[in-house]
Write an enzyme that holds these catalytic residues in place. Structure first.
Site, PDB file in Angstrom:
ATOM      1  NE  ARG A 185       3.188  -7.279  18.593  1.00 54.81           N
ATOM      2  CZ  ARG A 185       3.122  -8.259  17.710  1.00 54.81           C
ATOM      3  NH1 ARG A 185       2.789  -9.460  18.113  1.00 54.81           N
ATOM      4  NH2 ARG A 185       3.371  -8.062  16.431  1.00 54.81           N
ATOM      5  CE  LYS A 199      -4.222  -1.690   2.217  1.00 54.78           C
ATOM      6  NZ  LYS A 199      -5.142  -1.471   3.337  1.00 54.78           N
ATOM      7  CG  ASN A 255      -7.719   1.103  -0.419  1.00 54.97           C
ATOM      8  OD1 ASN A 255      -7.821   2.213  -0.930  1.00 54.97           O
ATOM      9  ND2 ASN A 255      -8.748   0.474   0.110  1.00 54.97           N
ATOM     10  CD  GLN A 260     -11.970  -2.069   0.857  1.00 59.93           C
ATOM     11  OE1 GLN A 260     -11.353  -1.425   0.013  1.00 59.93           O
ATOM     12  NE2 GLN A 260     -12.137  -3.372   0.757  1.00 59.93           N
ATOM     13  CE  LYS A 286       3.977  -0.881  13.122  1.00 63.45           C
ATOM     14  NZ  LYS A 286       3.831  -2.340  12.826  1.00 63.45           N
ATOM     15  CG  ASP A 296      -8.315   0.530   3.716  1.00 68.20           C
ATOM     16  OD1 ASP A 296      -9.158  -0.268   3.260  1.00 68.20           O
ATOM     17  OD2 ASP A 296      -7.092   0.316   3.675  1.00 68.20           O
TER      18      ASP A 296
END
Ligand SMILES: NC(=O)c1ccc[n+]([C@@H]2O[C@H](COP(=O)([O-])OP(=O)(O)OC[C@H]3O[C@@H](n4cnc5c(N)ncnc54)[C@H](OP(=O)(O)O)[C@@H]3O)[C@@H](O)[C@H]2O)c1
Length: 272
Positions: free
Chosen positions: A155, A71, A92, A243, A159, A107
């Site tokens: 997690r 993407k 996308n 989408q 990021k 999206d």
């Protein structure tokens, strides 16, 4: 359907693609309008994407959806890109035209249409987003655009830091930290794809006033647990349909009815 010399080709480029539902509903959409077109999956390895991009152009393919892991590269290679795709950082949907390749991101709009069914007004709503991958960026972009106050947990904290800085949300070090405050929770991680995936947090902490959305296309352990508590819930199927409907509109200018594509996908899922 008759394929002939005038059949237009559309497709999906990703790695892997064999699990995708997009060919099912995009082909249904073309059939619905009796358009002489075909939508096919193209499995392209990351290192081959650039060659594939040039090949699609050279072959006269009209448009493609792009999924993981291409993407970001799709956005970079396109000649023109819509401001939403630029802000999100990925595309996308590609449209191949005589003027050049146009890149879009649908999206965020798919998510917005889907989440509106769960939460029609998002202004001022406190939301917790789980995850900081590509789909999280589209989700946060959509929520921020509607004036939602977004907390984000991932997690891998680095990021989350980057995403929050770029798209204006607040990083939290655990979902529990803000669970009491938030009204809406959106899981954008791929955790839950497998029934045995460990829970992302203690789901007992949810309460019936939480509205819960998961981008995975079926009811994950998170959604099943939330439903058992009476939380309004939604899986990712509607986002996928909306989408895709938007991609179809960008390619053809036509609005395919939601019921038509939904039915096609549900029929397919039941038969597999
Ligand atoms: N409904 C729709 O239309 C739609 C659209 C797009 C995506 N999706 C779905 O959304 C999911 C994510 O897609 P994506 O494009 O965002 O993928 P991605 O860019 O690869 O990001 C994956 C995210 O999931 C997290 N993650 C993966 N395994 C985890 C685990 N065991 N525990 C906690 N976090 C975990 C990753 O965390 P780290 O950063 O720590 O690795 C990252 O935040 C997929 O299941 C995809 O099918 C649905």
């Amino acid at each position: 359907m008759t394929l002939d010399g005038k059949t237009q080709v559309y497709g999906l480029v990703g790695y892997p693609v064999s699990h995708s539902l997009s060919p099912v509903f995009q082909n249904k959409a073309f059939q619905h309008f009796s358009i002489n077109a075909l939508y096919v999956p193209f499995e392209v390895k990351p290192e081959d994407f650039e060659k594939a991009f040039l090949g699609l152009k050279a072959l006269g393919v009209k448009g493609v959806n792009v999924t993981l892991p291409h993407k970001e590269r799709a956005l970079e290679l396109a000649d023109f890109s819509d401001p939403h795709a630029k802000a999100i950082g990925s595309a996308n949907t590609l449209s191949f035209t005589p003027e050049g390749v146009h890149a879009y991101n649908t999206d965020w709009i798919g998510f917005l249409r889907a989440v509106h069914k769960l939460m029609p007004e998002l202004k001022g709503v406190k939301t917790l987003v789980l995850g900081a991958g590509g789909s999280a960026r589209a989700v946060v972009y959509a929520l921020r655009g509607q004036g939602s106050e977004v907390y984000l947990w991932n997690r891998t904290p680095e990021k989350a830091d980057r995403l929050c800085k770029e798209l204006g949300c607040e990083k939290v070090s655990s979902p529990q930290e803000v669970l009491r405050e938030v009204e809406l929770m959106v899981n954008t991680t791929s955790s839950g794809l497998k029934e045995q995936d460990p829970p992302l947090f203690d789901y007992q902490l949810l309460s019936p006033q939480h509205k819960v959305m998961d981008l995975i296309y079926w009811d994950t352990p998170l959604l099943k647990f939330a439903k058992s508590l009476g939380c309004p819930c939604q899986n990712g199927l509607d986002m996928l349909l909306y989408q895709g409907m938007e991609s179809f509109r960008l390619w053809t200018g036509l609005e395919v009815p939601y019921e038509v594509v939904r039915e096609a996908v549900l029929e397919y899922l039941q038969s597999t």
